[in-house]
Design an enzyme around this catalytic site. Structure first.
Site, mmCIF file in Angstrom:
data_model
loop_
_atom_site.group_PDB
_atom_site.id
_atom_site.type_symbol
_atom_site.label_atom_id
_atom_site.label_comp_id
_atom_site.label_asym_id
_atom_site.label_seq_id
_atom_site.Cartn_x
_atom_site.Cartn_y
_atom_site.Cartn_z
ATOM 1 N N THR B 17 101.032 12.319 88.709
ATOM 2 C CA THR B 17 102.369 12.358 88.470
ATOM 3 C C THR B 17 102.601 13.536 87.305
ATOM 4 O OG1 THR B 17 102.255 10.371 87.216
ATOM 5 C CG2 THR B 17 102.606 10.067 89.389
ATOM 6 N N GLY B 18 101.858 13.859 86.495
ATOM 7 C CA GLY B 18 102.107 14.911 85.388
ATOM 8 C C GLY B 18 102.737 16.159 85.950
ATOM 9 N N LYS B 43 100.628 3.460 86.200
ATOM 10 C CA LYS B 43 101.697 3.920 87.558
ATOM 11 C C LYS B 43 101.294 3.173 88.613
ATOM 12 C CE LYS B 43 104.044 7.339 85.239
ATOM 13 N NZ LYS B 43 105.006 8.691 85.381
ATOM 14 N N ILE B 96 89.675 20.312 85.625
ATOM 15 C CA ILE B 96 90.485 21.450 85.308
ATOM 16 C C ILE B 96 90.830 21.694 83.783
ATOM 17 C CG2 ILE B 96 92.683 22.668 85.658
ATOM 18 C CD1 ILE B 96 91.325 22.200 88.241
ATOM 19 N N THR B 97 90.585 20.681 83.120
ATOM 20 C CA THR B 97 90.980 20.700 81.637
ATOM 21 C C THR B 97 90.248 21.505 80.881
ATOM 22 O OG1 THR B 97 91.292 18.334 81.718
ATOM 23 C CG2 THR B 97 91.330 19.427 79.805
ATOM 24 N N TYR B 159 89.418 35.370 91.515
ATOM 25 C CA TYR B 159 90.660 35.439 92.496
ATOM 26 C C TYR B 159 90.530 36.698 92.970
ATOM 27 C CZ TYR B 159 92.457 31.639 89.677
ATOM 28 O OH TYR B 159 92.518 30.291 88.911
ATOM 29 N N GLU B 209 78.928 36.555 83.704
ATOM 30 C CA GLU B 209 79.238 37.205 82.662
ATOM 31 C C GLU B 209 78.218 36.930 81.648
ATOM 32 O OE1 GLU B 209 83.171 35.066 82.424
ATOM 33 O OE2 GLU B 209 82.484 33.814 80.656
ATOM 34 N N HIS B 247 85.889 32.565 76.041
ATOM 35 C CA HIS B 247 85.107 31.665 76.451
ATOM 36 C C HIS B 247 83.901 31.071 75.634
ATOM 37 C CE1 HIS B 247 85.695 31.866 81.150
ATOM 38 N NE2 HIS B 247 86.584 31.663 80.488
#
Lengths: 380, 292, 380, 292
Positions: B17-18, B43, B96-97, B159, B209, B247
């Site tokens: 829900t974020g 929730k 993902i964080t 991508y 890399e 990174h």
């Protein structure tokens, strides 16, 4: 966040790791206090505080005998630049009577995903040199997430490195305190080099390094206290990773480290060189771009700006708007030639926005490189 | 076929829900992802886009047969949410964080030992099996079902690479972003055998890399176990050694992990190394036709 | 120390493990209170409190509907003996509407030196019978000293055993509380059998067992509170391990469990049988021997006493003195025929002391057995 | 030769100044044991019988080349003293203490994993290599240097057996009491390979009893690895199953560990099983002459 020597030593002191008597100093009155703390007999070492190695060779450390000499040394050092880093303060310490110099370091082994302890009886020099010349003089121990370092392993380590028995206890003690500090302060590196054995058999951390994980600063209040002192954190605070590459002519602006590195490589392949790069991963907003453009504008070496973006999470229409808003703030004074590529999420919209504002934009990488080559040719 | 996730993967979204979570849940659903549960502490009982929300991942697992999760969780809480998902026995956990404290990740890695969970990330765009399951934030447009397995440390570059693969009609079986952190969950070397075993994957693209030793380890596994053509796009040739590359994973430590050592390891393993996304596609195409 | 059902349930309640409403009762007024707590509608089960299994089959559990029936049941049970254990109190509880009966137990696996969880959808019966008849109906999980049970393993376990999904959460919850109690109370066994699923889908621990490590009682205050209730702890308090073997004619007194067991075997080989044994390992003092002899004197089944000692830590002269001092206290009334062997540390001195007091003592095991055979012959 | 300890073993006594510790230290010295350090918290710096006393075992290890310890420590503190000795890297750690809480021992066993330490006990008379090193409380008179390796769960019974072996001039290479607790440090199975490898040991005597699975495990190892004659004296034939036998180790759990299963396991491994100490000596004598 990398701490200055004096800051690392302040943390060491909290863990009862012995450090030389002394005081960090940026003016005359402080120096007087340092002199009093140290005492006439042991006065003194004046050490410039910079976040780079090799300051000894660069003349950044002075041995002095009197307060006057100390003052001269301080005044000579403050304001000096060491490897591009300006000296803003010096650490004034007692002079130690050195018998031997050792090395202890704990860092992260990314291959093992575990902390690793390095210890060597050959301290006081660049540890990579030691590793090259005397690989057997570095003991290595991968720490398997224990709460404490196991004594038996430490005994094996110092014994096999040939440390004398009377030093074992203190060495293991200091190592285990370092490890505790490493864990509790969420360090990526904690290091004593040299760890000095004085002529009367004491071990003292003569130099100290402590790098703390930036991502953990929110829960490291005593390290975060040092935070405001770092000017390069300003950009980071706006979500922009900035890396200065010392020489070159192109400012590279990308999203993502991988894309950044590849773009730099491609610039190099075309016979040019990046002067710096700005990874906008978290700075996709007008403030971030303004800060980035400010930096590009202020650096005379930078002749060209190359923007190469392929967005996933970042939407290209937002990027275009942010760039334009940032350029607007210069009132026409941002004049460095720029080539742009926007690709990925909402790339069409972003390109349209830029074109409407009078900028040429590419969608393909090859086109960007062609355009860049052309620009190099035009300017030369 | 594909690896790790497909249309039958039953996904829970942690933080559904974020702002990020809700935005990307809609995009993941559009890709066809079978999202069956959401998790947001406090929730539980709500419904989001027709998906039931639970207070904990464990509760979701007890109530529904979920086997994967993706988390949109702020850094201070992300490691715990990963640990919860591992504890719940999920097979694929995506984080993902960006910005999880390293010492938190040490604990996560320790917990992953002897577990069946593949943790993808953190600090990754996630993974995608095009048109079947997207557990991530990558732009769907760049991806297309096909025969190339892609693994990448860099989001943006993957991508670009996938976009080229799609345009060249090679497409992707599954694309996994292992993430840019110095301590990733699943590594290149863990994924190579999965792609080797996947019948749909005809070739493998690695986007590597400098920094770390992931490429060197992958090269070793490829040399030993991999019969399929592999091409690597390598970045960082012109990066000065020892500079932090943005990174954490790109930090060059103790002389290992240089561009040179990676390229040599790949070449030794028979991996073609290229410098541009277009070249990668070309190399794969020629290797695939030779392989047939 | 093995706890009574009601004590185990008191501990369960501290861990929020659901137990039936009820009260332990040893008289009429308490029963009245129990009736009030439970309420008329659910009244009641009257369960004798004894430290042995199979009390149901032995008639130790009564279902009642009224307070009067409850009173009858209580009076019938209190004073009754179940497998030799006298019933001193009953636990009066609500009647549950049973849908299913399950089993959960955590004990120690000595082979792995780790706790092991057993869980089964077939509860309410002897788990060894279940293991024999339906081995696949018992799930086993060795707990690798985690702080908490890993949920994924618990889910696998209950899923593979065919438990219905709606029970998983409660089952795992109760299991994890049991494990916490097992660790914190330093148990050797904690068990719910049966764990009842009521018709309205609730899980309730209808019976409970909790055995706590005797060696840990010094730091388990809430378990130690139950300690005074056990009469067999008296001998143990004097350092004597006493085991009653139900039938036989010889009282065996040794030092050490190994020696004790071997001596019992040898007695059996000679066609006789030990009635009990007393391992004096920690009771080598007049008080210990007095307690042991009191017990041997008071038990009419015991016709002979056989003392077989080989001392290492225990000195035979001390043993001899202690035995004589204990016998003295009987004023000539300890008359059971006794054969003795003293060997090991200070055996010569010990034998001399016994001989001076008029007792025959052997030094060799074979001699002791010969003497014992002779004694059997004489008496018969 | 011998196993685990000999005249060169450098021993620290934990609790050297206590009633038990001081009494047995003198007896151990009489046997020839090379006791070089004592450990008593708060008494560091004292000298006991010419032996320096330290506050901690670690301090003793740092100052002197000790490689073994024996502890006379009350139950509440015994596990910690064992952990300290393991942490100090000692090769042999003997714990005499009877009554260590079982949950303490779980932690000790966990700590012993992947360590080189042999923990003997707890609740053991210790171990002895006659006339060279005694780390224990057994009566020296019963022991004599010789060729039989003895391992026993019972103290008193092992004295008896060794006394017979001594009288029969077989003597003992090393005698190890593994202790009577349900969770012992070193087990029979750990010791068999050491005796097999020891040139001085010609035969092995096992003193076993019902309960636990130590005998069954030993039988398996013997069958696989042991070429030397082995005889076992087994107690507990007439013990009713399920009764607590005084020793926690004698608790019969889940149908395993019965007299029958142990005797069968031994016989299957070619181990002669006897019921009296004298018979054990006889059996060993006849096996040894056949073996020559």
């Amino acid at each position: 966040m990398n701490l200055y020597e004096y800051q690392a030593k302040e943390i060491f002191a909290k863990y009862d790791i012995p450090t030389p008597r002394g005081k960090v100093v940026d003016g005359r009155s402080d120096l007087q206090k340092a002199f009093e703390i140290i005492g006439k007999d042991k006065f003194g070492m004046v050490k410039s505080q910079v976040l780079t190695g090799g300051r000894g060779k660069a003349g950044g450390i002075k041995a002095v005998d009197t307060l006057d000499q100390g003052l001269d040394a301080m005044q000579g050092l403050i304001g000096m630049k060491i490897k591009g880093f300006p000296v803003e303060r010096v650490l004034v310490e007692e002079r130690l009577k050195i018998k031997n110099e050792y090395f202890i370091s704990i860092t992260l082994d990314p291959e093992e995903s575990l902390p690793v302890l390095l210890i060597s009886p050959k301290g006081g020099m660049d540890i990579e040199e030691v590793a090259g010349e005397y690989p057997e003089a570095i003991g290595e121990y991968v720490i398997k997430l224990q709460a404490d370092l196991p004594s038996f392993a430490m005994i094996e380590l110092v014994k096999n490195l040939g440390f004398q028995r009377q030093l074992w206890g203190d060495l293991i003690n200091i190592t285990s305190k370092l490890y505790r500090a490493f864990c509790e302060k969420e360090a990526t590196l904690i290091e004593i080099n040299p760890l000095i054995e004085t002529v009367d058999g004491k071990l003292i951390a003569a130099d100290g390094r402590l790098n703390v994980d930036d991502n953990a600063l929110f829960r490291q209040p005593d390290v975060s206290e040092y935070k405001q002192e770092f000017k390069d954190m300003v950009l980071k605070g706006k979500g922009v990773d900035y890396v200065d590459l010392d020489s070159g002519e192109v400012g590279v602006l990308c999203v993502g480290a991988g894309m950044t590195m590849l773009t730099m490589d491609l610039v190099a392949h075309l016979g040019s060189k990046a002067r710096c790069f700005l990874d906008m991963s978290h700075g996709v907003n007008p403030a971030g771009f303004k800060a980035a453009l400010d930096l590009l504008a202020s650096e005379p070496d930078i002749k060209y700006v190359l923007v190469n973006m392929f967005g996933g999470l970042t939407r290209m229409d937002e990027i275009a708007k942010s760039i334009l808003e940032a350029i607007d703030k210069f009132d026409g004074k941002f004049t460095k030639p720029m080539v742009l590529r926007l690709q990925g999420t909402n790339a069409d919209k972003g390109q349209e926005i830029m074109r409407e504002a009078g900028y040429q934009v590419c969608s393909e990488l090859e086109d960007l490189l062609d355009r860049f080559k052309e620009m190099l040719r035009e300017e030369k | 076929m594909s690896i790790l996730v497909d249309k039958d993967t039953r996904v829970a979204v942690q933080g559904i829900t974020g702002r990020q979570g809700s935005f990307h849940t809609r995009l993941m659903l559009e890709e066809g992802t079978n999202i069956v549960a959401g998790v947001v502490p406090g929730k539980g009982g709500q419904i989001f886009e027709g998906i039931p929300v639970y207070d904990t991942i464990l509760e979701a697992r007890l109530k529904q047969d979920i086997n994967a999760s993706i988390g949109f969780i702020p850094p201070p809480f992300a490691a715990q949410s990963i640990l919860d998902a591992i504890d719940a026995g999920l097979e694929v956990v995506v984080s993902i964080t960006d910005g999880i404290p390293i010492h938190d990740m040490l604990k996560v890695k320790d917990e992953l030992k002897d577990k069946r969970t593949y943790l993808i990330g953190p600090n990754t765009p996630g993974l995608i099996t095009p048109r079947q399951a997207k557990l991530g934030i990558m732009p769907s447009k760049a991806f297309k079902p096909g025969c190339i397995g892609v693994i990448s440390r860099s989001g943006s570059l993957s991508y670009e690479v996938c976009d080229e693969l799609s345009k060249a009609n090679l497409g992707q079986s599954t694309v996994v972003g292992v993430g840019g952190d110095s301590i990733p969950g699943t590594t290149f070397a863990d994924l190579i055998p999965l792609f080797e075993a996947d019948s749909e994957t005809k070739g493998i693209a690695i986007v590597g890399e400098i920094g770390g030793v992931a490429e060197e380890k992958a090269a070793k596994i490829i040399k030993e176990f991999c019969s399929k053509p592999v091409v690597a796009l390598m970045g960082g040739e012109s990066a000065p050694p020892g500079k932090a590359m943005g990174h954490a994973g790109a930090i060059v430590t103790r002389g290992k992990g240089t561009f040179k050592s990676k390229v040599e390891a790949f070449r030794d393993a028979g991996v073609r190394v290229v410098h541009k996304p277009k070249d990668l596609v070309q190399a794969l195409n020629s290797l695939l036709s030779a392989h047939r």
